[in-house]
Design an enzyme around this catalytic site. Structure first.
Site, mmCIF file in Angstrom:
data_model
loop_
_atom_site.group_PDB
_atom_site.id
_atom_site.type_symbol
_atom_site.label_atom_id
_atom_site.label_comp_id
_atom_site.label_asym_id
_atom_site.label_seq_id
_atom_site.Cartn_x
_atom_site.Cartn_y
_atom_site.Cartn_z
ATOM 1 C CG ASP A 119 -0.431 -101.014 135.427
ATOM 2 O OD1 ASP A 119 -0.152 -101.837 134.554
ATOM 3 O OD2 ASP A 119 -0.856 -99.856 135.177
ATOM 4 N NE ARG A 129 0.928 -102.820 125.719
ATOM 5 C CZ ARG A 129 1.687 -102.851 126.818
ATOM 6 N NH1 ARG A 129 1.153 -102.503 127.990
ATOM 7 N NH2 ARG A 129 2.959 -103.206 126.763
ATOM 8 C CB SER A 151 -4.488 -98.558 128.385
ATOM 9 O OG SER A 151 -3.326 -99.210 127.892
ATOM 10 C CG LEU A 200 2.877 -88.917 129.599
ATOM 11 C CD1 LEU A 200 3.290 -87.652 130.373
ATOM 12 C CD2 LEU A 200 3.042 -90.145 130.480
ATOM 13 C CG MET A 210 6.693 -97.710 130.384
ATOM 14 S SD MET A 210 6.956 -99.329 129.713
ATOM 15 C CE MET A 210 5.312 -99.769 129.219
ATOM 16 N N GLY A 211 5.756 -93.101 129.040
ATOM 17 C CA GLY A 211 5.406 -92.091 128.038
ATOM 18 C C GLY A 211 4.054 -92.386 127.409
ATOM 19 C CD GLN A 264 8.071 -102.096 132.148
ATOM 20 O OE1 GLN A 264 8.822 -101.449 132.888
ATOM 21 N NE2 GLN A 264 6.758 -101.893 132.158
ATOM 22 N N GLY A 269 -5.061 -90.549 132.323
ATOM 23 C CA GLY A 269 -4.784 -91.423 133.479
ATOM 24 C C GLY A 269 -3.464 -91.032 134.132
ATOM 25 C CG HIS A 270 0.209 -91.649 132.023
ATOM 26 N ND1 HIS A 270 -0.150 -91.919 130.731
ATOM 27 C CD2 HIS A 270 0.844 -92.761 132.463
ATOM 28 C CE1 HIS A 270 0.259 -93.112 130.388
ATOM 29 N NE2 HIS A 270 0.864 -93.677 131.428
HETATM 30 P P1 AMP Z 1 2.540 -96.846 131.998
HETATM 31 O O1 AMP Z 1 3.040 -95.659 131.263
HETATM 32 O O2 AMP Z 1 1.444 -97.571 131.313
HETATM 33 O O3 AMP Z 1 3.651 -97.735 132.491
HETATM 34 O O4 AMP Z 1 1.849 -96.277 133.320
HETATM 35 C C1 AMP Z 1 2.528 -95.403 134.190
HETATM 36 C C2 AMP Z 1 1.711 -95.243 135.442
HETATM 37 O O5 AMP Z 1 0.426 -94.699 135.115
HETATM 38 C C3 AMP Z 1 1.440 -96.586 136.152
HETATM 39 O O6 AMP Z 1 1.538 -96.394 137.551
HETATM 40 C C4 AMP Z 1 0.030 -96.908 135.728
HETATM 41 O O7 AMP Z 1 -0.658 -97.730 136.648
HETATM 42 C C5 AMP Z 1 -0.593 -95.527 135.662
HETATM 43 N N1 AMP Z 1 -1.773 -95.541 134.800
HETATM 44 C C6 AMP Z 1 -1.867 -96.047 133.546
HETATM 45 N N2 AMP Z 1 -3.146 -95.958 133.104
HETATM 46 C C7 AMP Z 1 -3.862 -95.385 134.099
HETATM 47 C C8 AMP Z 1 -5.243 -95.027 134.262
HETATM 48 N N3 AMP Z 1 -6.145 -95.252 133.304
HETATM 49 N N4 AMP Z 1 -5.616 -94.464 135.424
HETATM 50 C C9 AMP Z 1 -4.716 -94.226 136.421
HETATM 51 N N5 AMP Z 1 -3.412 -94.546 136.326
HETATM 52 C C10 AMP Z 1 -2.986 -95.119 135.190
#
Ligand code: AMP
Length: 302
Positions: free
Chosen positions: A152, A189, A187, A35, A32-33, A63, A38-39
């Protein structure tokens, strides 16, 4: 190679067709950007194992619940491009809401049972939104491999189930959670967290570390591990939405006494940060498998 930004479905599909005709393997990272590292770790994994890595950045309205943070969700397009490029992605797919869901869009993907527990219980409709957008994206991008984060965990289970049930051939790769020093899972967030809220948020990984330590020392009682973790959260008056141990092979099967098979220990906690309620989730895998035990040992060291 400089990053190609694509905003239209048709253009994305054409790009994919060209790559497929050249026999290129495609790795896909839906996000969801906003970034962060983690991403970036997902993008890096994909670029190591595929010829082409495609990242999507799409804040999917389907969602988010009515009272959730859709309008406030952080956005940082330029930085997203930099992170994609720096970690080996060739394409950023960044469609508008209208491009993804034209006005006559009537389809919804629904996965039963495993979406009714944990996050699903507190976010009605969330996993339908996730499954719908992921299936749509998979149809557009047609990747060989799909990269998802362990943070997740339920989402990974839901998408795995959808791919299995609907006979999709994409291979799903789960990538370990990347954490800040001290253990807080990265995260998008986290940007909402004030210094004080961060002191609360850090109790989530601390609760998981307590659980990991007990598990590694041989404790298998679900109630004892859950209680010890709950006690950590109570240090700052935190009461989780859920804090549960469930088998990974089918997160619906709630076990209540002993850990006798591989389990996930998952927590969802709302952190009050000024006017904002920040909902954070995290989990660890409790397993006899030496690979997972090594992960736990590393986790509790930090
Ligand atoms: P999101 O942008 O939050 O929807 O996350 C996109 C992808 O990145 C999802 O598959 C998340 O599980 C993964 N993701 C988010 N935070 C982390 C993190 N701290 N470590 C590894 N993967 C992550």
């Amino acid at each position: 190679m400089t990053l190609i930004v694509i905003t239209r479905r048709k253009e994305m599909q054409q790009f994919v067709q060209e790559q497929k005709s050249k026999n290129k393997k495609i790795g896909f990272i839906p996000t969801m950007g906003a970034l962060h590292q983690g991403h970036a770790s997902l993008i890096k994994k994909s670029s190591e194992n595929n010829d082409i890595s495609i990242v999507s950045c799409f804040v999917n309205p389907k969602q988010f619940g009515a009272k959730e943070d859709l309008s406030k969700y952080p956005r940082q397009f330029e930085k997203d491009c930099e992170i994609c490029e720096a970690h080996g992605a060739q394409v950023l797919f960044s469609p508008t809401v209208e491009e993804m869901y034209p006005s006559q869009f009537l389809t919804q993907v629904s996965i039963q049972k495993i979406t009714e527990v944990l996050c699903g219980k507190f976010r009605p409709g969330h996993f339908e939104g996730v499954a719908t957008v992921v299936l749509l994206l998979l149809n557009i991008v047609q990747p060989n491999r799909l990269y998802l984060g362990q943070k997740d965990f339920q989402q990974v289970q839901v998408i795995k189930r959808m791919c299995y049930d609907l006979a999709l051939s994409t291979q799903i790769e789960m990538v370990q959670t990347l954490r800040e020093k001290g253990g807080l899972a990265l995260s998008s967030r986290n940007v909402y967290l004030t210094e004080d809220a961060k002191l609360s948020a850090i109790l989530i990984p601390q609760a998981l570390k307590e659980a990991a330590t007990l598990f590694l020392s041989g404790e298998r009682s679900v109630i004892k591990i859950e209680d010890a973790a709950r006690k950590i959260l109570k240090l700052r008056n935190l009461f989780p939405q859920y804090l549960e141990i469930r088998p990974t092979r089918d997160i619906l099967l709630q076990i209540t006494t002993q850990i006798e098979e591989e389990c996930v220990f998952a927590i969802a906690q709302i952190i009050e940060s000024q006017e904002i309620q920040v909902r954070l989730i995290d989990n660890i895998i409790l397993s006899e498998d030496s690979k997972w035990q090594e992960v736990l040992k590393e986790f509790i060291k930090d």
